[in-house]
Design a protein around this motif. Structure first.
Motif, short mmCIF file in Angstrom:
data_model
loop_
_atom_site.label_atom_id
_atom_site.label_comp_id
_atom_site.label_asym_id
_atom_site.label_seq_id
_atom_site.Cartn_x
_atom_site.Cartn_y
_atom_site.Cartn_z
N ARG A 131 -7.28 -10.31 -1.37
CA ARG A 131 -8.45 -9.42 -1.48
C ARG A 131 -8.78 -8.84 -0.11
N ALA A 132 -8.76 -9.68 0.91
CA ALA A 132 -9.10 -9.21 2.26
C ALA A 132 -8.13 -8.11 2.70
N VAL A 133 -6.85 -8.31 2.41
CA VAL A 133 -5.85 -7.31 2.80
C VAL A 133 -6.04 -6.03 1.98
N ASP B 10 0.83 -1.20 0.00
CA ASP B 10 0.00 0.00 0.00
C ASP B 10 0.87 1.26 0.00
N ASP C 206 3.65 -0.36 3.74
CA ASP C 206 3.37 -1.68 4.33
C ASP C 206 3.21 -2.72 3.22
N HIS C 207 3.49 -3.98 3.55
CA HIS C 207 3.17 -5.03 2.60
C HIS C 207 2.88 -6.34 3.30
N VAL C 208 2.23 -7.21 2.55
CA VAL C 208 1.84 -8.52 3.05
C VAL C 208 2.26 -9.56 2.02
N ILE D 109 -8.69 -4.78 0.81
CA ILE D 109 -9.82 -4.01 1.36
C ILE D 109 -9.35 -3.21 2.58
N ARG D 110 -8.58 -3.87 3.46
CA ARG D 110 -8.08 -3.17 4.65
C ARG D 110 -7.07 -2.09 4.29
N MET D 111 -6.41 -2.25 3.14
CA MET D 111 -5.45 -1.23 2.70
C MET D 111 -6.15 -0.03 2.08
N VAL E 107 1.65 -13.33 0.69
CA VAL E 107 0.66 -14.40 0.75
C VAL E 107 1.29 -15.68 0.20
N ASN F 141 1.44 3.30 2.31
CA ASN F 141 2.18 3.55 3.55
C ASN F 141 3.53 2.86 3.58
N SER G 188 -8.29 -14.85 -2.25
CA SER G 188 -9.12 -14.52 -1.09
C SER G 188 -8.33 -13.73 -0.05
N PHE G 189 -7.12 -14.20 0.28
CA PHE G 189 -6.33 -13.53 1.32
C PHE G 189 -5.87 -12.15 0.84
#
Lengths: 378, 378
Positions: free
Chosen positions: B177-179, B155, B159-161, B181-183, B163, B157, B174-175
């Motif tokens: 997408r969920a992140v 994102d 930050d990253h995730v 949305i929160r981003m 998967v 900021n 799915s995972f």
């Protein structure tokens, strides 16, 4: 002070962790069974005090994330927490020397014991919450400057997600929560990789031992047909928590529950024995505020988060979670104050009453309990 | 065949990518401006054909994930896609030699060009969708056996995730997408790390060039006051897509839109010029099925996903996205068939009509358009 936990020790810890769950944290049942099976299968759960952890050791916090109620229906495959530990080790390029529980209250007293036994490393006697709290930024580690990320969250399929938010533990919580929901509502995390020096500086020390002492006190009182709740209060007085008193004894007359923003929120009403008063407890996963309401409707706060408001079965002394509260239960509400490390200004900024949507500042339990002074004459 | 894109080339690609978006994929506008600024600032966008990518090269797919409409209000910081690329490189322990677009349709034609220019590496002329699709498992790479994970989502900021779902691209979707949305609803991914050999075997080849040819054809037709839509159809006929025809020309009479399960779903109605018929197009982010309905209410499918149902401005030939469709617009609906690699049984299992909730099997556009044969006499 290194010690190896027995199957009976695990029973005691589970009872004590239920009490420290302060209404939330989930029933330790499933976790207890998994740890006890691991011990019976020959694995070893070794516990060391934070003082015994070398400053340069690598320590990783372990926990279940999500809804403990899900765990009852969707049993863990068994190695999720270990998988998260391994993936976090790979990410940081270090092997964990110790595991520390994220949260001593409820089910999360057990998950780290399982992961540590599987990994063959000791568990630190302490945790990051000193009770149960609903979110990952609510940890003493983060309060005192340890970044929560990288965090790994794993599910029963062997999938995992690594969350990297630097020192922003609120965003870490948000991303990990979103993934946990997609993983079916319960997942297993490794987070707050830290040094032994960090642990000594930031952990709530001795809480595994405290949970075990609670459980032993309850067990022994029940065997001796003496008062288990007085026994718990006596253990508190010898601990860093320091202060406990019975807020009320009575009968559950009403429970309202709803899920709001992913939290199990509601209100519990208790008709106080030997008085006309009603004790009203609001909960948001955990019990967050208790008010004594007199027949005229005047209410007075008698306990507020982060102090522990523990609803206990009056006979057995065991905890009753907000999910298992039912009309007619005879309960004793025990207030337990928080240790010093959990009541600093930095700590209250993260888990003070306003962090739970309450329009109150925190007043320490022992102060709420003190006899009211008359206002000085003008 | 290596070539360096100019600011004008980017204009053409953006127009063509809008057409290949088949109603979805988002307006390329913001991405186009970012890439053009990068070029004006001295960065280079180099394009190579898949055939030029060495078999052992490391290639990573790049894209925006989430709602393109969010990008218009929450502009990217500019390096999110590059950050995802860098984090994925760290994860896999390899440096990317090439970037490949995940999706040629819409905004995602532009994001990989920006990331590649910033990274100083070439872009492969091809993509994993050959159009726009709504989900990350809907990529030719995955259809033909390349695991989508590890995937990184970043994102603004920083930050990253990461998967990690092995070869389960549906759970990866799915995972992530969920992140996302929160981003904040729009984030930037790097995924499907693969070899040059994988690219040659699995990518829809030449789609950046195709988008550019579409754009050039539209631009030149407009300059020459000739028919831009005939020009597009003519480009299709010389491509691996092979077949295009005008399904209908008419006036938009109704648009119904709602967000269902995170998709922009709805129906578009077009009064067909020179006939009593109405063309009814259902969309789910992208246009997924077109039916010709006669005055008696009998309806006949005239185009269905994965074939491209492109709603174009009858005058300019440019694409009209489902979000920008309005009552009264004069539109031409152009059907474009899919290339061979997108219509195999494996491919149709991932993006056939039933994957979009339609109770239809896929019938190729060219077959739907063929003159109906009378049933043979008994």
């Amino acid at each position: 002070m290194t010690r190896i936990l027995t199957v009976e020790d695990i029973d005691d810890i589970a009872i004590g962790a239920g009490i420290l769950g302060t209404g939330g944290g989930g029933d330790p049942l499933i976790g207890r069974l998994l740890v006890q099976k691991a011990i019976r299968d020959g694995l070893t759960v070794t516990v060391v005090h934070p003082d015994e952890v070398p400053d340069e050791a690598c320590v990783i916090a372990s926990a279940m994330m999500g809804a403990p109620t899900v765990v009852v229906e969707k049993l863990p495959a068994g190695e999720e927490a270990l998988n998260s530990l391994r993936a976090l080790e790979t990410r940081i390029g270090k092997t964990a020397d110790f595991i520390i529980p994220m949260e001593i209250g409820g089910l999360n007293s057990m998950i780290p014991l399982l992961a540590a036994a599987q990994a063959g490393i000791p568990v630190v006697d302490g945790d990051g919450m000193g009770r149960a709290f609903p979110e990952l930024q609510m940890e003493t580690f983060g309060v005192y400057g340890v970044p929560g990320s990288p965090l790994v969250v794993s599910d029963a399929n062997g999938d995992h997600v690594v969350v990297e938010t630097g020192d922003d533990n609120v965003r870490m919580e948000s991303f990990a929560r979103a993934v946990t929901i997609r993983m079916g509502g319960a997942a297993y995390i490794a987070e707050y990789p830290m040094s032994g020096a960090d642990v000594k500086r930031t952990a709530v020390a001795g809480t595994l031992g405290l949970a075990q002492s609670f459980g032993a006190a309850v067990r022994e009182a029940n065997q001796a047909h003496s008062d288990p709740i007085a026994a718990i209060a006596s253990v508190v007085q010898d601990s860093i928590y320091g202060y406990a008193h019975v807020i009320a004894t009575g009968k559950v007359t009403d429970v309202q529950r709803q899920v709001v923003d992913g939290f199990s929120s509601g209100t519990l009403k208790i008709a106080v024995f030997g008085a006309e008063d009603e004790l009203v407890i609001d909960f948001r996963n955990e019990n967050i505020i208790a008010r004594m309401v007199d027949p005229a409707g005047h209410s007075e706060v008698v306990g507020v988060v982060p102090d522990l408001i523990c609803v206990l079965d009056s006979d057995s002394g065991e905890a009753i979670t907000t999910e298992s509260t039912r009309y007619g239960q005879r309960v004793t509400v025990l207030g337990i104050s928080t240790p010093e490390i959990m009541r600093t200004p930095e700590a209250l900024k993260v888990w003070g009453p306003r962090c739970f949507g309450l329009d109150h500042d925190w007043t320490p339990l022992e102060q709420l309990a003190a006899p009211k002074q008359a206002a000085p004459a003008p």
